[in-house]
Scaffold this motif. Structure first.
Motif, mmCIF file in Angstrom:
data_model
loop_
_atom_site.group_PDB
_atom_site.id
_atom_site.type_symbol
_atom_site.label_atom_id
_atom_site.label_comp_id
_atom_site.label_asym_id
_atom_site.label_seq_id
_atom_site.Cartn_x
_atom_site.Cartn_y
_atom_site.Cartn_z
ATOM 1 N N GLU A 74 1.655 20.904 -1.911
ATOM 2 C CA GLU A 74 0.786 20.432 -0.823
ATOM 3 C C GLU A 74 1.605 20.147 0.431
ATOM 4 O OE1 GLU A 74 -2.783 18.286 -3.381
ATOM 5 O OE2 GLU A 74 -0.943 17.167 -2.942
ATOM 6 N N ARG A 75 2.779 19.587 0.268
ATOM 7 C CA ARG A 75 3.654 19.332 1.426
ATOM 8 C C ARG A 75 4.082 20.635 2.073
ATOM 9 N NH1 ARG A 75 7.578 14.456 -0.780
ATOM 10 N NH2 ARG A 75 5.862 13.181 -1.517
ATOM 11 N N GLU A 76 4.374 21.628 1.237
ATOM 12 C CA GLU A 76 4.770 22.942 1.739
ATOM 13 C C GLU A 76 3.617 23.579 2.528
ATOM 14 O OE1 GLU A 76 7.103 26.780 -0.179
ATOM 15 O OE2 GLU A 76 5.960 25.474 -1.506
ATOM 16 N N VAL A 77 2.410 23.511 1.989
ATOM 17 C CA VAL A 77 1.240 24.058 2.676
ATOM 18 C C VAL A 77 0.989 23.296 3.974
ATOM 19 C CG1 VAL A 77 -1.276 24.367 2.531
ATOM 20 C CG2 VAL A 77 0.181 25.009 0.591
ATOM 21 N N LEU A 78 1.103 21.980 3.939
ATOM 22 C CA LEU A 78 0.936 21.169 5.153
ATOM 23 C C LEU A 78 1.879 21.646 6.246
ATOM 24 C CD1 LEU A 78 0.023 18.665 6.797
ATOM 25 C CD2 LEU A 78 1.750 17.348 5.566
ATOM 26 N N LEU A 101 -5.006 18.308 0.086
ATOM 27 C CA LEU A 101 -4.123 17.446 0.859
ATOM 28 C C LEU A 101 -4.886 16.704 1.949
ATOM 29 C CD1 LEU A 101 -2.910 18.602 3.887
ATOM 30 C CD2 LEU A 101 -2.013 20.312 2.348
ATOM 31 N N MET A 102 -5.883 17.330 2.541
ATOM 32 C CA MET A 102 -6.683 16.634 3.561
ATOM 33 C C MET A 102 -7.484 15.495 2.939
ATOM 34 S SD MET A 102 -7.695 19.671 6.185
ATOM 35 C CE MET A 102 -8.259 18.617 7.501
ATOM 36 N N ASN A 103 -7.985 15.702 1.715
ATOM 37 C CA ASN A 103 -8.693 14.615 1.022
ATOM 38 C C ASN A 103 -7.742 13.463 0.708
ATOM 39 O OD1 ASN A 103 -11.201 15.851 1.044
ATOM 40 N ND2 ASN A 103 -10.909 16.819 -0.943
ATOM 41 N N LYS A 104 -6.564 13.782 0.207
ATOM 42 C CA LYS A 104 -5.586 12.744 -0.134
ATOM 43 C C LYS A 104 -5.147 11.955 1.094
ATOM 44 C CE LYS A 104 -3.532 14.817 -4.275
ATOM 45 N NZ LYS A 104 -2.290 15.345 -4.869
ATOM 46 N N GLU A 128 0.846 -1.193 0.000
ATOM 47 C CA GLU A 128 0.000 0.000 0.000
ATOM 48 C C GLU A 128 0.881 1.243 0.000
ATOM 49 O OE1 GLU A 128 -3.116 1.953 3.047
ATOM 50 O OE2 GLU A 128 -3.365 -0.182 2.646
ATOM 51 N N LYS A 129 0.529 2.207 -0.837
ATOM 52 C CA LYS A 129 1.325 3.428 -0.953
ATOM 53 C C LYS A 129 1.126 4.340 0.254
ATOM 54 C CE LYS A 129 1.920 3.846 -5.867
ATOM 55 N NZ LYS A 129 1.900 4.755 -6.991
ATOM 56 N N ASP A 130 2.194 5.008 0.603
ATOM 57 C CA ASP A 130 2.163 5.999 1.667
ATOM 58 C C ASP A 130 1.433 7.231 1.138
ATOM 59 O OD1 ASP A 130 2.676 7.942 3.556
ATOM 60 O OD2 ASP A 130 4.844 7.678 3.532
ATOM 61 N N PRO A 131 0.339 7.642 1.787
ATOM 62 C CA PRO A 131 -0.419 8.801 1.285
ATOM 63 C C PRO A 131 0.427 10.078 1.227
ATOM 64 C CG PRO A 131 -1.438 7.920 3.286
ATOM 65 C CD PRO A 131 -0.260 7.057 2.956
ATOM 66 N N TYR A 132 1.392 10.205 2.127
ATOM 67 C CA TYR A 132 2.245 11.405 2.121
ATOM 68 C C TYR A 132 3.020 11.502 0.812
ATOM 69 C CZ TYR A 132 5.677 14.879 3.599
ATOM 70 O OH TYR A 132 6.457 15.996 3.677
ATOM 71 N N ARG A 170 3.818 12.439 13.092
ATOM 72 C CA ARG A 170 4.166 11.046 12.770
ATOM 73 C C ARG A 170 5.117 10.970 11.580
ATOM 74 N NH1 ARG A 170 -1.278 10.015 13.435
ATOM 75 N NH2 ARG A 170 -1.576 9.715 11.210
ATOM 76 N N LYS A 171 4.896 11.828 10.578
ATOM 77 C CA LYS A 171 5.726 11.823 9.369
ATOM 78 C C LYS A 171 6.976 12.692 9.517
ATOM 79 C CE LYS A 171 3.585 9.043 6.754
ATOM 80 N NZ LYS A 171 4.270 7.836 6.304
ATOM 81 N N ARG A 172 7.153 13.257 10.686
ATOM 82 C CA ARG A 172 8.304 14.112 10.983
ATOM 83 C C ARG A 172 8.379 15.331 10.065
ATOM 84 N NH1 ARG A 172 11.866 9.091 12.516
ATOM 85 N NH2 ARG A 172 11.167 8.934 14.658
ATOM 86 N N VAL A 173 7.202 15.819 9.663
ATOM 87 C CA VAL A 173 7.144 17.073 8.913
ATOM 88 C C VAL A 173 7.521 18.206 9.871
ATOM 89 C CG1 VAL A 173 5.607 18.673 7.678
ATOM 90 C CG2 VAL A 173 5.380 16.192 7.356
ATOM 91 N N ILE A 174 7.076 18.040 11.120
ATOM 92 C CA ILE A 174 7.444 18.961 12.200
ATOM 93 C C ILE A 174 7.855 18.126 13.400
ATOM 94 C CG2 ILE A 174 5.936 20.865 11.506
ATOM 95 C CD1 ILE A 174 4.032 19.920 13.795
ATOM 96 N N THR A 175 8.571 18.736 14.314
ATOM 97 C CA THR A 175 8.934 18.068 15.571
ATOM 98 C C THR A 175 8.477 18.937 16.731
ATOM 99 O OG1 THR A 175 11.113 19.088 15.516
ATOM 100 C CG2 THR A 175 10.928 16.877 14.580
#
Length: 70
Positions: A12-16, A46-49, A1-5, A64-69
């Motif tokens: 979208e990652r930048e906005v997240l 991005l919320m839908n994805k 299964e693909k990682d949704p991130y 969880r994805k370490r986008v932020i700590t």
């Protein structure tokens, strides 16, 4: 299964990242030189994805994805 991130676009990652850092839609729009409506579109996309429904879930996902700590 693909990682949704991995399915998010770079923008979208930048906005997240900016959303979970606590920036407002207006601030994000100014930083990215786009309209606030465009920022809202990216947030919705991005919320839908990611199948997330609120900002709290978005923040938990980003941690969880370490986008932020903490």
């Amino acid at each position: 299964e693909k990682d949704p991130y991995q399915q998010l676009t770079d923008r979208e990652r930048e906005v997240l990242k900016l959303v979970v850092e606590g920036h407002t839609t207006g601030e994000i729009a100014d930083m990215l030189v786009v309209s606030p409506k465009t920022v809202e579109w990216y947030k919705t996309s991005l919320m839908n994805k990611l199948n997330l429904h609120n900002k709290t879930d978005l923040i938990k996902f980003a941690i969880r994805k370490r986008v932020i700590t903490l």
